[in-house]
Design a protein around this motif. Structure first.
Motif, PDB file in Angstrom:
ATOM      1  N   GLU A  19      64.402 -45.009 -31.010  1.00  0.00           N
ATOM      2  CA  GLU A  19      63.187 -44.426 -31.575  1.00  0.00           C
ATOM      3  C   GLU A  19      62.934 -45.055 -32.933  1.00  0.00           C
ATOM      4  O   GLU A  19      63.882 -45.316 -33.695  1.00  0.00           O
ATOM      5  N   SER A  20      61.689 -45.344 -33.208  1.00  0.00           N
ATOM      6  CA  SER A  20      61.345 -45.863 -34.531  1.00  0.00           C
ATOM      7  C   SER A  20      60.964 -44.676 -35.387  1.00  0.00           C
ATOM      8  O   SER A  20      59.870 -44.130 -35.225  1.00  0.00           O
ATOM      9  N   PRO A  21      61.868 -44.260 -36.283  1.00  0.00           N
ATOM     10  CA  PRO A  21      61.611 -43.022 -37.034  1.00  0.00           C
ATOM     11  C   PRO A  21      60.287 -43.070 -37.801  1.00  0.00           C
ATOM     12  O   PRO A  21      59.542 -42.105 -37.831  1.00  0.00           O
ATOM     13  N   LEU A  22      59.973 -44.219 -38.362  1.00  0.00           N
ATOM     14  CA  LEU A  22      58.772 -44.282 -39.208  1.00  0.00           C
ATOM     15  C   LEU A  22      57.512 -44.149 -38.366  1.00  0.00           C
ATOM     16  O   LEU A  22      56.521 -43.578 -38.806  1.00  0.00           O
ATOM     17  N   ARG A  23      57.531 -44.647 -37.113  1.00  0.00           N
ATOM     18  CA  ARG A  23      56.356 -44.554 -36.245  1.00  0.00           C
ATOM     19  C   ARG A  23      56.422 -43.274 -35.392  1.00  0.00           C
ATOM     20  O   ARG A  23      55.424 -42.820 -34.849  1.00  0.00           O
ATOM     21  N   GLY A  24      57.655 -42.734 -35.267  1.00  0.00           N
ATOM     22  CA  GLY A  24      57.785 -41.500 -34.492  1.00  0.00           C
ATOM     23  C   GLY A  24      57.545 -41.726 -33.008  1.00  0.00           C
ATOM     24  O   GLY A  24      57.015 -40.880 -32.315  1.00  0.00           O
ATOM     25  N   GLY A  25      57.931 -42.909 -32.521  1.00  0.00           N
ATOM     26  CA  GLY A  25      57.757 -43.225 -31.098  1.00  0.00           C
ATOM     27  C   GLY A  25      58.904 -44.104 -30.625  1.00  0.00           C
ATOM     28  O   GLY A  25      59.793 -44.465 -31.410  1.00  0.00           O
ATOM     29  N   ARG A  26      58.874 -44.474 -29.339  1.00  0.00           N
ATOM     30  CA  ARG A  26      59.929 -45.332 -28.802  1.00  0.00           C
ATOM     31  C   ARG A  26      59.964 -46.632 -29.582  1.00  0.00           C
ATOM     32  O   ARG A  26      58.925 -47.248 -29.872  1.00  0.00           O
ATOM     33  N   ALA A  27      61.157 -47.080 -29.962  1.00  0.00           N
ATOM     34  CA  ALA A  27      61.322 -48.414 -30.556  1.00  0.00           C
ATOM     35  C   ALA A  27      61.211 -49.413 -29.418  1.00  0.00           C
ATOM     36  O   ALA A  27      61.660 -49.160 -28.311  1.00  0.00           O
ATOM     37  N   PHE A  28      60.557 -50.569 -29.684  1.00  0.00           N
ATOM     38  CA  PHE A  28      60.400 -51.560 -28.622  1.00  0.00           C
ATOM     39  C   PHE A  28      60.420 -52.992 -29.127  1.00  0.00           C
ATOM     40  O   PHE A  28      60.604 -53.912 -28.352  1.00  0.00           O
ATOM     41  N   SER A  29      60.241 -53.195 -30.429  1.00  0.00           N
ATOM     42  CA  SER A  29      60.074 -54.570 -30.907  1.00  0.00           C
ATOM     43  C   SER A  29      61.312 -55.099 -31.607  1.00  0.00           C
ATOM     44  O   SER A  29      62.224 -54.350 -31.965  1.00  0.00           O
ATOM     45  N   GLU A  30      61.308 -56.418 -31.862  1.00  0.00           N
ATOM     46  CA  GLU A  30      62.413 -57.025 -32.603  1.00  0.00           C
ATOM     47  C   GLU A  30      62.473 -56.431 -34.009  1.00  0.00           C
ATOM     48  O   GLU A  30      63.552 -56.144 -34.531  1.00  0.00           O
ATOM     49  N   ASP A  31      61.324 -56.170 -34.603  1.00  0.00           N
ATOM     50  CA  ASP A  31      61.312 -55.562 -35.952  1.00  0.00           C
ATOM     51  C   ASP A  31      61.932 -54.171 -35.943  1.00  0.00           C
ATOM     52  O   ASP A  31      62.697 -53.812 -36.840  1.00  0.00           O
ATOM     53  N   ASP A  32      61.616 -53.383 -34.897  1.00  0.00           N
ATOM     54  CA  ASP A  32      62.232 -52.051 -34.789  1.00  0.00           C
ATOM     55  C   ASP A  32      63.753 -52.191 -34.718  1.00  0.00           C
ATOM     56  O   ASP A  32      64.504 -51.491 -35.391  1.00  0.00           O
ATOM     57  N   ALA A  33      64.187 -53.139 -33.894  1.00  0.00           N
ATOM     58  CA  ALA A  33      65.635 -53.336 -33.703  1.00  0.00           C
ATOM     59  C   ALA A  33      66.270 -53.774 -35.023  1.00  0.00           C
ATOM     60  O   ALA A  33      67.320 -53.262 -35.420  1.00  0.00           O
ATOM     61  N   ARG A  34      65.596 -54.691 -35.720  1.00  0.00           N
ATOM     62  CA  ARG A  34      66.155 -55.180 -36.977  1.00  0.00           C
ATOM     63  C   ARG A  34      66.269 -54.061 -38.004  1.00  0.00           C
ATOM     64  O   ARG A  34      67.275 -53.936 -38.703  1.00  0.00           O
ATOM     65  N   MET A  35      65.269 -53.192 -38.043  1.00  0.00           N
ATOM     66  CA  MET A  35      65.319 -52.089 -39.011  1.00  0.00           C
ATOM     67  C   MET A  35      66.518 -51.183 -38.731  1.00  0.00           C
ATOM     68  O   MET A  35      67.328 -50.898 -39.611  1.00  0.00           O
ATOM     69  N   LEU A  36      66.674 -50.794 -37.450  1.00  0.00           N
ATOM     70  CA  LEU A  36      67.755 -49.858 -37.100  1.00  0.00           C
ATOM     71  C   LEU A  36      69.125 -50.503 -37.305  1.00  0.00           C
ATOM     72  O   LEU A  36      70.029 -49.903 -37.898  1.00  0.00           O
ATOM     73  N   LEU A  37      69.286 -51.759 -36.880  1.00  0.00           N
ATOM     74  CA  LEU A  37      70.598 -52.404 -37.000  1.00  0.00           C
ATOM     75  C   LEU A  37      70.922 -52.758 -38.453  1.00  0.00           C
ATOM     76  O   LEU A  37      72.074 -52.726 -38.874  1.00  0.00           O
ATOM     77  N   THR A  38      69.876 -53.052 -39.231  1.00  0.00           N
ATOM     78  CA  THR A  38      70.115 -53.328 -40.662  1.00  0.00           C
ATOM     79  C   THR A  38      70.579 -52.060 -41.379  1.00  0.00           C
ATOM     80  O   THR A  38      71.497 -52.100 -42.208  1.00  0.00           O
TER      81      THR A  38
END
Ligand code: GCU
Length: 605
Positions: A324-343
């Motif tokens: 989940e992308s907390p800032l968007r409040g929806g399913r995470a799906f992109s490379e940027d979403d992944a980078r944010m969470l893993l960072t």
């Protein structure tokens, strides 16, 4: 009569266990290394709560449903839908966070995408979906391509003979209704995001193409690559080649009658690890096709209670993550979403993440490969699925299959988890053992685990003796001492008894805190309570001799329909160490310091 039904169920179950029951279109791996045309973007949609576009008024499947994308041919024609005049949604993306009316919506939404396509000689075309939650019926130009069940794994359909130069329309009926016999079943503690939640691509491949390949170090070896290459045609005697230029590898093999070419060869390799996430450029080719990939090579195994990465004992400093992308409040799906969470996980001091409770999108595992983060990958056999239902088993095994097929060449993925918090019973053991055996057959190189529960041997002794442990390489255990089970201080007096001489990962512990809500450490929902809970938990856990990793619950607050408490939860599970606005709670630093000290300790003087 009763015996006949019993006998039939057992036969169906055995068929399911031995995989005779059904054939699926082969899943093409490594889309990133293929020639693709992305169909992401704005799709026409129709919200169809009553499935009017699929069933007639007698609730019989209609031959003239919305998949026909029909248009009135004359003024008198009666057509009661029009994709092109309908609203649009983004793909990839869940519908819940894109349209406030759909936040709680569970049902059917139809998606339509029109496209032109320049046909090419000796070229086949597939429509590839990263995932669709939950049940997807897919059509091209009014023709049914097939159905896929399961919201978190990829699937593809061949459209070579159906596609035309102009005005193709790809229509997908996506239904996220929950069902008792489904996987997951009716109740979960995460938001049931619906839609075409991941990338959609057209994939072009030659007539005979490299369908799939498995290239990893042989179990227990650090210099022998072992695996196979599968061509799309079941033709014997076809030559295929693996090249790893940087390791001076160029190895050919020949396909057998099923189109498989086993490969096994020695190579001097710089092994992948969190400290050195080395990925090699790898080329797999045949006379008609070639696919490029970036693959890391590392060995992962257990010895007694140790987990060995490249032969050396490791400790898995982890955290759980929902997709989940907390800032968007929806399913995470992109490379940027992944980078944010893993960072954020890296900032916490992690070398490991548990991707809960379902396979996350491929950007996550690809980025984990690049960032040097080890991964626990799980299928959503969550809480109490229907253990005796052969279809439920087939569904779960299919999701495992697709997950392993997609990620088996990812060095970061070290653990396959087949379940979370499932109740002990014979039927459950049979079900999960079936999945474990299947995973071992597909991938003999990785470790098998599950997030199980513990119980009390006596008021001060927690016991891990789940019979499933016998079949696992690594034990996973969820415990909520200090939140669902007593107050944080209780952890100080608890002992642990584990009946298996195997590595243990505490796969969940934690408590809720609303960011910015402060008070005495004894006041629930405050940051101080969560911090206090972590301090007592970490004090207890580090005393467990066979503890080899932990993944506290959870990196960020996430949406859950089970959490209605006003002004505190507001349909969010607040056990995150980071809020749904990206703010770090006090306990974030408690765990960060603990991991920092652990690294120092293991690094030694
Ligand atoms: C469970 C479960 C999670 C859930 C968590 C909680 O153990 O595995 O999915 O969110 O506990 O209650 O917060």
């Amino acid at each position: 009569m009763q015996n006949k039904v019993g006998a039939l169920l057992t036969i169906l179950f055995i068929l399911a266990m031995t995989g005779q029951a059904q054939q699926r279109p082969a899943l093409i791996t490594n889309i990133e290394g293929r020639h693709t045309i992305d169909l992401n973007g704005r799709w026409q949609t129709i919200i169809d709560q009553y499935e009017t576009g699929y069933y007639d008024y007698r609730y019989q499947p209609s031959t003239d449903g919305y998949f026909k994308n029909a248009k009135p041919k004359s003024p008198g024609d009666l057509i009661e839908y029009d994709f092109d005049a309908s609203e649009q949604l983004n793909v990839p993306g869940d519908w819940n966070s894109q349209d406030q009316r759909l936040l709680f919506y569970e049902g059917t939404v139809w998606y339509k995408k029109s496209f032109d396509y320049q046909k090419k000689d000796r070229t086949r075309l597939f429509a590839y979906f990263g995932a669709a939650n939950y049940l997807a019926d897919v059509y091209l130009n009014g023709q049914k391509l097939g159905r896929h069940e399961g919201g978190f794994t990829p699937f593809n359909f061949e459209i070579t003979n159906l596609v035309r130069e102009k005005d193709n329309f790809l229509v997908v009926k996506v239904d996220n209704k929950r069902r008792r016999d489904a996987v997951p079943t009716l109740n979960t503690d995460w938001w049931n995001y619906g839609g075409l939640t991941r990338d959609v691509n057209l994939v072009e491949v030659p007539d005979t193409f490299i369908e799939d390949y498995f290239l990893q170090l042989k179990k227990g070896s650090t210099d022998e690559i072992s695996g196979w290459i599968k061509l799309s045609s079941v033709t014997a005697g076809k030559v295929v080649t693996v090249e790893i230029p940087e390791a001076s590898v160029k190895q050919s093999a020949t396909t057998d009658a099923s189109g498989y070419a086993p490969v096994s060869f020695k190579a001097r390799l710089n092994l992948w690890s969190p400290e050195n996430p080395k990925l090699y450029a790898v080329k797999v080719s045949s006379d008609a096709d070639s696919v490029g990939d970036r693959i890391g090579f590392r060995s992962i195994e257990t010895r007694g209670t140790e987990i060995l990465l490249n032969g050396k004992p490791i400790f898995l400093r982890g955290i759980c993550i929902h997709e989940e992308s907390p800032l968007r409040g929806g399913r995470a799906f992109s490379e940027d979403d992944a980078r944010m969470l893993l960072t954020w996980a890296k900032e916490l001091g992690c070398n490991f993440v548990r991707l809960a409770h379902y396979p996350h999108n491929e950007h996550m595992t690809r980025l984990a490969d690049k960032m040097g983060i080890m991964v626990w990958s799980e299928i959503p056999v969550y809480w109490t699925v229907l253990w005796d239902n052969p279809e439920t088993f087939l569904n779960a095994r299919n999701q495992l299959d697709e997950s392993i097929t997609r990620d088996k060449n990812k060095a970061s993925v070290i653990l396959w988890s087949v379940a979370n918090e499932t109740p002990v019973s014979d039927a459950r053991i049979k079900f999960l053992k079936g999945l474990i055996d299947h995973a071992r057959k597909l991938d003999p190189t990785r470790l098998l685990t599950a997030a199980n529960e513990r119980h009390y041997a006596d008021p001060n002794t927690q016991l891990i003796d789940d019979p499933l442990g016998e079949y696992l390489d690594v034990l996973g255990c969820n415990e909520y001492v200090g939140w669902y089970d007593g107050l944080p201080e209780k952890a100080d007096r608890l002992q642990w008894k584990i009946t298996y001489n195997k590595p243990l990962i505490i796969s969940e512990f934690g408590g809720d805190a609303l960011f910015g809500y402060h008070g005495d450490a004894g006041v629930r929902w405050t940051e101080e309570y969560q911090k206090n809970l972590y301090e007592h938990q970490l004090g207890m856990l580090k005393k467990i001799p066979s503890l080899r990793g932990m993944t506290p619950w959870i990196l960020t607050d996430f949406r859950s329909p089970r959490r209605p408490l006003p002004h505190i939860q507001d349909f969010y599970n607040r056990k995150g160490l980071i809020s749904s606005r990206g703010e770090r709670k006090e306990a974030f630093y408690t765990l960060q310091n603990f991991y920092r000290d652990l690294v120092k300790e293991r690094a030694g003087p």
